[in-house]
Design a protein around this motif. Sequence first.
Motif, PDB file in Angstrom:
ATOM      1  N   ALA A   1      71.013  62.546  83.192  1.00 34.96           N
ATOM      2  CA  ALA A   1      72.268  62.603  83.945  1.00 34.96           C
ATOM      3  C   ALA A   1      72.503  61.359  84.792  1.00 34.96           C
ATOM      4  O   ALA A   1      73.623  61.138  85.270  1.00 34.96           O
ATOM      5  N   SER A   2      71.454  60.553  84.991  1.00 35.51           N
ATOM      6  CA  SER A   2      71.622  59.362  85.822  1.00 35.51           C
ATOM      7  C   SER A   2      72.276  58.253  85.002  1.00 35.51           C
ATOM      8  O   SER A   2      71.810  57.905  83.919  1.00 35.51           O
ATOM      9  N   LEU A   3      73.355  57.696  85.533  1.00 36.67           N
ATOM     10  CA  LEU A   3      74.133  56.696  84.799  1.00 36.67           C
ATOM     11  C   LEU A   3      73.762  55.275  85.175  1.00 36.67           C
ATOM     12  O   LEU A   3      74.098  54.333  84.458  1.00 36.67           O
ATOM     13  N   SER A   4      73.078  55.102  86.331  1.00 39.52           N
ATOM     14  CA  SER A   4      72.672  53.766  86.761  1.00 39.52           C
ATOM     15  C   SER A   4      71.592  53.889  87.815  1.00 39.52           C
ATOM     16  O   SER A   4      71.453  54.940  88.469  1.00 39.52           O
ATOM     17  N   ILE A   5      70.845  52.816  88.003  1.00 36.62           N
ATOM     18  CA  ILE A   5      69.825  52.807  89.050  1.00 36.62           C
ATOM     19  C   ILE A   5      70.481  52.870  90.429  1.00 36.62           C
ATOM     20  O   ILE A   5      69.947  53.479  91.363  1.00 36.62           O
ATOM     21  N   GLU A   6      71.674  52.276  90.567  1.00 37.50           N
ATOM     22  CA  GLU A   6      72.386  52.329  91.847  1.00 37.50           C
ATOM     23  C   GLU A   6      72.742  53.773  92.223  1.00 37.50           C
ATOM     24  O   GLU A   6      72.707  54.151  93.393  1.00 37.50           O
ATOM     25  N   GLU A   7      73.069  54.581  91.209  1.00 33.92           N
ATOM     26  CA  GLU A   7      73.385  55.986  91.463  1.00 33.92           C
ATOM     27  C   GLU A   7      72.186  56.712  92.055  1.00 33.92           C
ATOM     28  O   GLU A   7      72.329  57.541  92.967  1.00 33.92           O
ATOM     29  N   VAL A   8      71.002  56.395  91.575  1.00 33.89           N
ATOM     30  CA  VAL A   8      69.786  57.029  92.090  1.00 33.89           C
ATOM     31  C   VAL A   8      69.600  56.700  93.570  1.00 33.89           C
ATOM     32  O   VAL A   8      69.353  57.587  94.395  1.00 33.89           O
ATOM     33  N   TYR A   9      69.725  55.428  93.923  1.00 31.85           N
ATOM     34  CA  TYR A   9      69.534  55.018  95.318  1.00 31.85           C
ATOM     35  C   TYR A   9      70.565  55.667  96.245  1.00 31.85           C
ATOM     36  O   TYR A   9      70.239  56.033  97.376  1.00 31.85           O
ATOM     37  N   MET A  10      71.795  55.804  95.774  1.00 27.56           N
ATOM     38  CA  MET A  10      72.869  56.240  96.668  1.00 27.56           C
ATOM     39  C   MET A  10      73.186  57.731  96.601  1.00 27.56           C
ATOM     40  O   MET A  10      73.680  58.293  97.583  1.00 27.56           O
ATOM     41  N   ALA A  11      72.905  58.377  95.481  1.00 27.21           N
ATOM     42  CA  ALA A  11      73.418  59.735  95.290  1.00 27.21           C
ATOM     43  C   ALA A  11      72.350  60.796  95.043  1.00 27.21           C
ATOM     44  O   ALA A  11      72.697  61.980  94.988  1.00 27.21           O
ATOM     45  N   TYR A  12      71.089  60.399  94.903  1.00 29.18           N
ATOM     46  CA  TYR A  12      70.057  61.382  94.578  1.00 29.18           C
ATOM     47  C   TYR A  12      69.324  61.829  95.842  1.00 29.18           C
ATOM     48  O   TYR A  12      68.589  61.047  96.446  1.00 29.18           O
ATOM     49  N   PRO A  13      69.490  63.088  96.242  1.00 30.49           N
ATOM     50  CA  PRO A  13      68.806  63.558  97.454  1.00 30.49           C
ATOM     51  C   PRO A  13      67.289  63.512  97.327  1.00 30.49           C
ATOM     52  O   PRO A  13      66.578  63.302  98.317  1.00 30.49           O
ATOM     53  N   GLY A  14      66.780  63.714  96.101  1.00 31.23           N
ATOM     54  CA  GLY A  14      65.335  63.634  95.902  1.00 31.23           C
ATOM     55  C   GLY A  14      64.797  62.260  96.226  1.00 31.23           C
ATOM     56  O   GLY A  14      63.750  62.115  96.872  1.00 31.23           O
ATOM     57  N   PHE A  15      65.518  61.224  95.803  1.00 29.48           N
ATOM     58  CA  PHE A  15      65.070  59.866  96.111  1.00 29.48           C
ATOM     59  C   PHE A  15      65.116  59.613  97.617  1.00 29.48           C
ATOM     60  O   PHE A  15      64.186  59.035  98.183  1.00 29.48           O
ATOM     61  N   TYR A  16      66.180  60.037  98.265  1.00 30.90           N
ATOM     62  CA  TYR A  16      66.290  59.811  99.710  1.00 30.90           C
ATOM     63  C   TYR A  16      65.137  60.500 100.451  1.00 30.90           C
ATOM     64  O   TYR A  16      64.526  59.915 101.353  1.00 30.90           O
ATOM     65  N   ALA A  17      64.830  61.731 100.070  1.00 30.71           N
ATOM     66  CA  ALA A  17      63.737  62.457 100.722  1.00 30.71           C
ATOM     67  C   ALA A  17      62.401  61.753 100.511  1.00 30.71           C
ATOM     68  O   ALA A  17      61.586  61.657 101.436  1.00 30.71           O
TER      69      ALA A  17
END
Length: 264
Positions: free
Chosen positions: A102-118
């Motif tokens: 479901a991830s469309l870009s690495i930037e999406e992971v940094y900005m939109a993924y709560p798991g990454f932020y946690a």
Amino acid sequence: MDKTAIIRKIQKHKKQPNLRFRLKKKVETFTDLLFYTLFDIETPVEENMAVLETKFDELVTLACWETDKPCKKVWENYMAQLPGILEKLNLDAEAIVSCDPASLSIEEVYMAYPGFYAIAIYRLAHKLYEKGFPLVPRLMTEYAHRQTGVDINPGAKIGKSFFIDHATGVVIGETAVIKDHVKVYQGVTLGALYVAKNLQRTKRHPTIENNVTIYANATILGGDTVIGENSIIGGNAWVTASVPANSTVFHTPEIKIKTLPNAV
């Protein structure tokens, strides 16, 4: 009862001389600035390091009230750890983007993924926890918990390329050990079998070996519980004993089909 008497009674019961709630807000401001300094391309690193040092000094003033545990010198050592933390976090982001269709870009992971932020706030807090810096690491991870629904105690030990998918409801206890390339889904608990104050200095939470996948709402409990490498723990499984490497553990639901009394 008159107003003066009420005020006097309230003051009498305010018993914690070091309880200053502005520490929470200052930790949140420090955490946000630290996150942006590491990741946001428009945030200047050199300028912000000086600002972060000033804000860290404020945290020292508010959090380090035990004079026999000095923490003024922690900043220089912590600053030296930041490149290594950032390197690990980039691996976490890459693991997410490579595993999640479901991830469309690495930037999406940094900005939109709560798991990454946690995970990011946990890794930044963990180094302070290791130095014995009081209260601030827990406030950092609780700030992330409030925003993401992921509760990672800063004392947990987490290896490289960690992936939390969907994130909400994940709980990882203080003495949990998670090794490399582990994937965890929403609602997973890595917890203790017992809650007792005399267990404070013991390993109470499980160890997860390399390349383990733990699906949604699985619960794994106990300090002696080890999930062997390359294992899969299915959704809703309840695990309180060790699992050998290359295992699959799953919960089998009991299905009963209700029929009408007079159905032919």
